[in-house]
Design a protein around this motif. Sequence first.
Motif, PDB file in Angstrom:
ATOM      1  N   GLY B 157       0.622  -1.100   0.121  1.00  0.00           N
ATOM      2  CA  GLY B 157      -0.070   0.219  -0.020  1.00  0.00           C
ATOM      3  C   GLY B 157       0.918   1.324  -0.011  1.00  0.00           C
ATOM      4  N   PHE B 158       2.130   1.234  -0.267  1.00  0.00           N
ATOM      5  CA  PHE B 158       3.022   2.153   0.092  1.00  0.00           C
ATOM      6  C   PHE B 158       3.018   3.136  -1.361  1.00  0.00           C
ATOM      7  CE2 PHE B 158       7.585   3.914  -0.445  1.00  0.00           C
ATOM      8  CZ  PHE B 158       7.527   4.513   0.759  1.00  0.00           C
ATOM      9  N   PRO B 159       2.716   4.470  -1.418  1.00  0.00           N
ATOM     10  CA  PRO B 159       2.481   5.282  -2.511  1.00  0.00           C
ATOM     11  C   PRO B 159       3.709   5.121  -3.577  1.00  0.00           C
ATOM     12  CG  PRO B 159       2.825   6.591  -0.615  1.00  0.00           C
ATOM     13  CD  PRO B 159       2.704   5.256   0.032  1.00  0.00           C
ATOM     14  N   SER B 160       3.519   5.023  -4.915  1.00  0.00           N
ATOM     15  CA  SER B 160       4.704   4.617  -5.806  1.00  0.00           C
ATOM     16  C   SER B 160       5.175   6.127  -6.143  1.00  0.00           C
ATOM     17  CB  SER B 160       4.154   3.782  -6.944  1.00  0.00           C
ATOM     18  OG  SER B 160       3.122   4.445  -7.571  1.00  0.00           O
ATOM     19  N   GLU B 161       4.410   7.270  -6.077  1.00  0.00           N
ATOM     20  CA  GLU B 161       4.748   8.333  -6.530  1.00  0.00           C
ATOM     21  C   GLU B 161       6.134   8.847  -6.120  1.00  0.00           C
ATOM     22  OE1 GLU B 161       1.695   7.959  -5.170  1.00  0.00           O
ATOM     23  OE2 GLU B 161       0.390   8.222  -6.910  1.00  0.00           O
ATOM     24  N   LEU B 162       6.510   8.605  -4.431  1.00  0.00           N
ATOM     25  CA  LEU B 162       7.541   8.705  -3.716  1.00  0.00           C
ATOM     26  C   LEU B 162       8.702   7.965  -4.355  1.00  0.00           C
ATOM     27  CD1 LEU B 162       6.423   8.480  -0.084  1.00  0.00           C
ATOM     28  CD2 LEU B 162       7.537  10.552  -1.096  1.00  0.00           C
ATOM     29  N   GLU B 163       8.492   6.762  -4.898  1.00  0.00           N
ATOM     30  CA  GLU B 163       9.706   6.074  -5.349  1.00  0.00           C
ATOM     31  C   GLU B 163      10.053   6.607  -6.882  1.00  0.00           C
ATOM     32  OE1 GLU B 163       9.528   1.252  -4.059  1.00  0.00           O
ATOM     33  OE2 GLU B 163       7.823   2.242  -5.554  1.00  0.00           O
ATOM     34  N   GLU B 164       8.866   6.968  -7.353  1.00  0.00           N
ATOM     35  CA  GLU B 164       9.156   7.543  -9.048  1.00  0.00           C
ATOM     36  C   GLU B 164       9.977   8.874  -8.651  1.00  0.00           C
ATOM     37  OE1 GLU B 164       8.375   6.247 -11.854  1.00  0.00           O
ATOM     38  OE2 GLU B 164       7.288   4.469 -10.667  1.00  0.00           O
ATOM     39  N   ALA B 165       9.664   9.702  -7.840  1.00  0.00           N
ATOM     40  CA  ALA B 165      10.389  10.819  -7.635  1.00  0.00           C
ATOM     41  C   ALA B 165      11.809  10.869  -7.298  1.00  0.00           C
ATOM     42  CB  ALA B 165       9.608  11.922  -6.382  1.00  0.00           C
ATOM     43  N   ALA B 166      11.948   9.591  -6.362  1.00  0.00           N
ATOM     44  CA  ALA B 166      13.413   9.568  -5.885  1.00  0.00           C
ATOM     45  C   ALA B 166      14.192   8.852  -6.989  1.00  0.00           C
ATOM     46  CB  ALA B 166      13.350   8.198  -4.734  1.00  0.00           C
ATOM     47  N   LYS B 167      13.702   8.079  -7.984  1.00  0.00           N
ATOM     48  CA  LYS B 167      14.319   7.513  -9.072  1.00  0.00           C
ATOM     49  C   LYS B 167      14.611   8.785 -10.034  1.00  0.00           C
ATOM     50  CE  LYS B 167      12.520   3.256 -10.006  1.00  0.00           C
ATOM     51  NZ  LYS B 167      11.491   2.575 -10.731  1.00  0.00           N
ATOM     52  N   MET B 168      13.659   9.764 -10.072  1.00  0.00           N
ATOM     53  CA  MET B 168      14.079  10.833 -11.048  1.00  0.00           C
ATOM     54  C   MET B 168      15.289  11.573 -10.422  1.00  0.00           C
ATOM     55  SD  MET B 168      12.038  11.322 -13.431  1.00  0.00           S
ATOM     56  CE  MET B 168      10.397  10.689 -14.104  1.00  0.00           C
ATOM     57  N   ILE B 176      16.666   3.795  -2.456  1.00  0.00           N
ATOM     58  CA  ILE B 176      15.396   4.200  -2.173  1.00  0.00           C
ATOM     59  C   ILE B 176      14.719   3.422  -0.972  1.00  0.00           C
ATOM     60  CG2 ILE B 176      12.961   4.006  -3.081  1.00  0.00           C
ATOM     61  CD1 ILE B 176      14.087   4.506  -5.994  1.00  0.00           C
ATOM     62  N   PHE B 177      15.046   2.177  -0.893  1.00  0.00           N
ATOM     63  CA  PHE B 177      14.735   1.273   0.315  1.00  0.00           C
ATOM     64  C   PHE B 177      15.204   2.112   1.484  1.00  0.00           C
ATOM     65  CE2 PHE B 177      15.465  -2.132   3.246  1.00  0.00           C
ATOM     66  CZ  PHE B 177      13.984  -2.421   3.522  1.00  0.00           C
ATOM     67  N   PHE B 178      16.210   2.205   1.621  1.00  0.00           N
ATOM     68  CA  PHE B 178      16.881   2.511   2.899  1.00  0.00           C
ATOM     69  C   PHE B 178      17.012   3.928   3.137  1.00  0.00           C
ATOM     70  CE2 PHE B 178      19.647  -1.296   2.205  1.00  0.00           C
ATOM     71  CZ  PHE B 178      19.450  -1.928   3.421  1.00  0.00           C
ATOM     72  N   ARG B 179      16.685   4.766   2.356  1.00  0.00           N
ATOM     73  CA  ARG B 179      16.433   6.126   2.626  1.00  0.00           C
ATOM     74  C   ARG B 179      14.984   6.818   2.686  1.00  0.00           C
ATOM     75  NH1 ARG B 179      21.532   8.379  -0.401  1.00  0.00           N
ATOM     76  NH2 ARG B 179      20.542  10.581  -0.093  1.00  0.00           N
ATOM     77  N   ILE B 180      14.057   6.116   1.882  1.00  0.00           N
ATOM     78  CA  ILE B 180      12.865   6.442   1.859  1.00  0.00           C
ATOM     79  C   ILE B 180      11.730   5.476   2.498  1.00  0.00           C
ATOM     80  CG2 ILE B 180      10.865   7.227   0.336  1.00  0.00           C
ATOM     81  CD1 ILE B 180      13.316   8.451  -1.561  1.00  0.00           C
ATOM     82  N   ALA B 181      11.805   4.370   1.705  1.00  0.00           N
ATOM     83  CA  ALA B 181      10.782   3.176   2.243  1.00  0.00           C
ATOM     84  C   ALA B 181      10.794   2.714   3.663  1.00  0.00           C
ATOM     85  CB  ALA B 181      10.759   2.154   1.150  1.00  0.00           C
ATOM     86  N   LEU B 182      11.983   2.511   4.078  1.00  0.00           N
ATOM     87  CA  LEU B 182      12.093   2.098   5.457  1.00  0.00           C
ATOM     88  C   LEU B 182      11.831   2.966   6.593  1.00  0.00           C
ATOM     89  CD1 LEU B 182      12.768  -0.824   6.401  1.00  0.00           C
ATOM     90  CD2 LEU B 182      15.103   0.142   7.014  1.00  0.00           C
ATOM     91  N   PRO B 183      12.322   4.367   6.296  1.00  0.00           N
ATOM     92  CA  PRO B 183      11.968   5.268   7.426  1.00  0.00           C
ATOM     93  C   PRO B 183      10.541   5.563   7.300  1.00  0.00           C
ATOM     94  CG  PRO B 183      13.867   6.138   6.191  1.00  0.00           C
ATOM     95  CD  PRO B 183      13.209   4.842   5.255  1.00  0.00           C
ATOM     96  N   LEU B 184       9.696   5.680   6.270  1.00  0.00           N
ATOM     97  CA  LEU B 184       8.361   5.620   6.216  1.00  0.00           C
ATOM     98  C   LEU B 184       7.443   4.565   6.816  1.00  0.00           C
ATOM     99  CD1 LEU B 184       8.075   7.620   3.032  1.00  0.00           C
ATOM    100  CD2 LEU B 184       7.450   8.526   5.129  1.00  0.00           C
ATOM    101  N   ALA B 185       8.151   3.448   6.903  1.00  0.00           N
ATOM    102  CA  ALA B 185       7.492   2.088   7.469  1.00  0.00           C
ATOM    103  C   ALA B 185       7.373   2.044   8.960  1.00  0.00           C
ATOM    104  CB  ALA B 185       8.133   0.964   6.775  1.00  0.00           C
ATOM    105  N   LYS B 186       7.914   3.245   9.566  1.00  0.00           N
ATOM    106  CA  LYS B 186       7.897   3.162  11.074  1.00  0.00           C
ATOM    107  C   LYS B 186       6.799   2.564  11.832  1.00  0.00           C
ATOM    108  CE  LYS B 186       9.101   5.914  14.628  1.00  0.00           C
ATOM    109  NZ  LYS B 186       8.944   7.673  14.846  1.00  0.00           N
TER     110      LYS B 186
END
Lengths: 316, 271
Positions: B157-168, B176-186
């Motif tokens: 259910g994690f928003p993919s826009e965040l990943e897209e932006a980071a990829k850009m 992306i996993f360590f710096r964005i997904a994991l911190p948001l999975a608190k």
Amino acid sequence: MQNVSTQTRATNVKGKRKISRTRLKEIGTGVFFMAPFLLIAGIFIFYPILYSLQISFQNFSYLNPSAAEWVGLENYKKLLQDTTFLTAIWNTVKLLIIVLPIQTIISLVLANILNSKIKGKSFFRIVFYLPYITSPIAVGAVMVYLFNQDGLVTRFFTLFGLENVAWYTDGDYAFYLIVLIIIWTQIGFYTVIYLSGLQSIPEDLYEAARIDGASRLQQFLHITVPLLKPTTFLVLFMGGLATLQIFEQPYVVSTTGGALPGSPGDSTLTMVMYLYTQAFKYFEMGYASAAAFIIFVMIFSLTVLQYLFFERKNKG
Amino acid sequence: MNTKRILFYLVLGLTAFVMLLPFIWTLYASFVKQDLNVDTFSFDLAQYGIDNFVYIITQSHIADWYKNSVFVTGVITICNLLFNSMAGYALARVRLPGKNIMFFFTLGIMMVPVQILLIPIFVMMAKMGWINTYFALIVPFMVNPFGVFLMRQFFVGFPSELEEAAKMDGLSRIAIFFRIALPLAKPALIAQAIFIFVWNWNSFPFPSILATEPDMFTLPVGIYQITNTAYTSSITKSMAGVVLMTIPTLIFFMVFQKHFMKSSINTGVKG
């Protein structure tokens, strides 16, 4: 037309090569992410299950694994004729039959009370939940003393005509001590689960029923109970799993003072306790592995039953 | 209506009393000096003291057990958070061949009762010479299929826009996993940490066979020894041990109490 398609094909080929490179990178990343889990679960969960199956067909001593002898179904045959094992199964089933309805009803009642307009809800929730997270070893040890001869709870029960005996040494009482401990440990957890089930029932259903003149009891029986059916099944299912696998509490209670596990007279012996004792007291590893698989089949059957139930419910 | 309210409070109060009684009694018993006085209540303060605690702390290996339990449970919890989250993320977000098979593999081993693993893991550890080492107490428990399942559900259910932006911005998948997904999975990480911590802190069957030297015991194994005659057959001293053992669980519970309730409801959803 022809021209256009060649052109797209050309970019396709070019694009494909590019995609496959990113695709490869993607797969590499996936493998990197999955590797620790797959490796550890493979070595310490998946392989041991197969290994255990293999041992169950052997006369296996851990002191000398290379001398393991293939005995086919011998262990299973012996187990099913072993009165001690059958007693352990019967005890566990008996626990299931007694514990499940009692703890389910108590949790349902408590959750309903907590769901009404009552002050101090979170205090009660926390207190009820406390036993569930306390170490079963500690719980077992404390209960033994509370139900000791002249112990606090034993003395209380003598008011109702029960004998003043150490429950864990008396064949008639020891089993019910286990029953009480399991119920005491679990009801808080199931109360919380029921509470969340209750909160998902829309309030207007009750309002409509009230307008139709339904009493509180009628509302409970015709709205609450039917709508909580999935939650009830979950509580029964999880309670069933926990009871089938019960080990620590009866182990602590029965071995108080250095007695044999399951004492007095196998009255508190459960399936997992039997497995543990055979494996690590008598070092009958093959025999114990066979017992583990019989327990596994029993638990698996319960899971399948639950699955079938949910399937039927989804269709119906 | 009013009598009903009173009845409700009576039921809740009585249940709360029954739930708390063993805790209160244990605490009381741990301060009673003489075993003989444990079942009676006295206003004579001379009967009470911290002798039992002093005895347990000085005469048993409880300091070692604390150290072992904290270290073992700590490392297990950290490894689980990392490895389960990585696997859960891959199962939810990465296009990977055989992903469904791996997911069913994870669900499948969730259903296996742990008791079936006792003998093979013991034999494997004995062969490797790991009995009575931290490796035996930690390595087999570094991942947990339920944790993977929990994290997968979260990352689906994690928003993919965040990943897209980071990829850009040129971040790699791993970054992306360590710096964005994991911190948001608190929230999911806290729920997972709670389960893994409590399960492993209270775990008895595995540590009891993987550690046989008193200085390698974890707290449950040690307390079992104390209550079962090895060090003492004294009720009050045993109860002091139980109190010392239970305090960390209670503190942990009090701190994360809200998350406990939420995550047990999540377990409920697991089915």
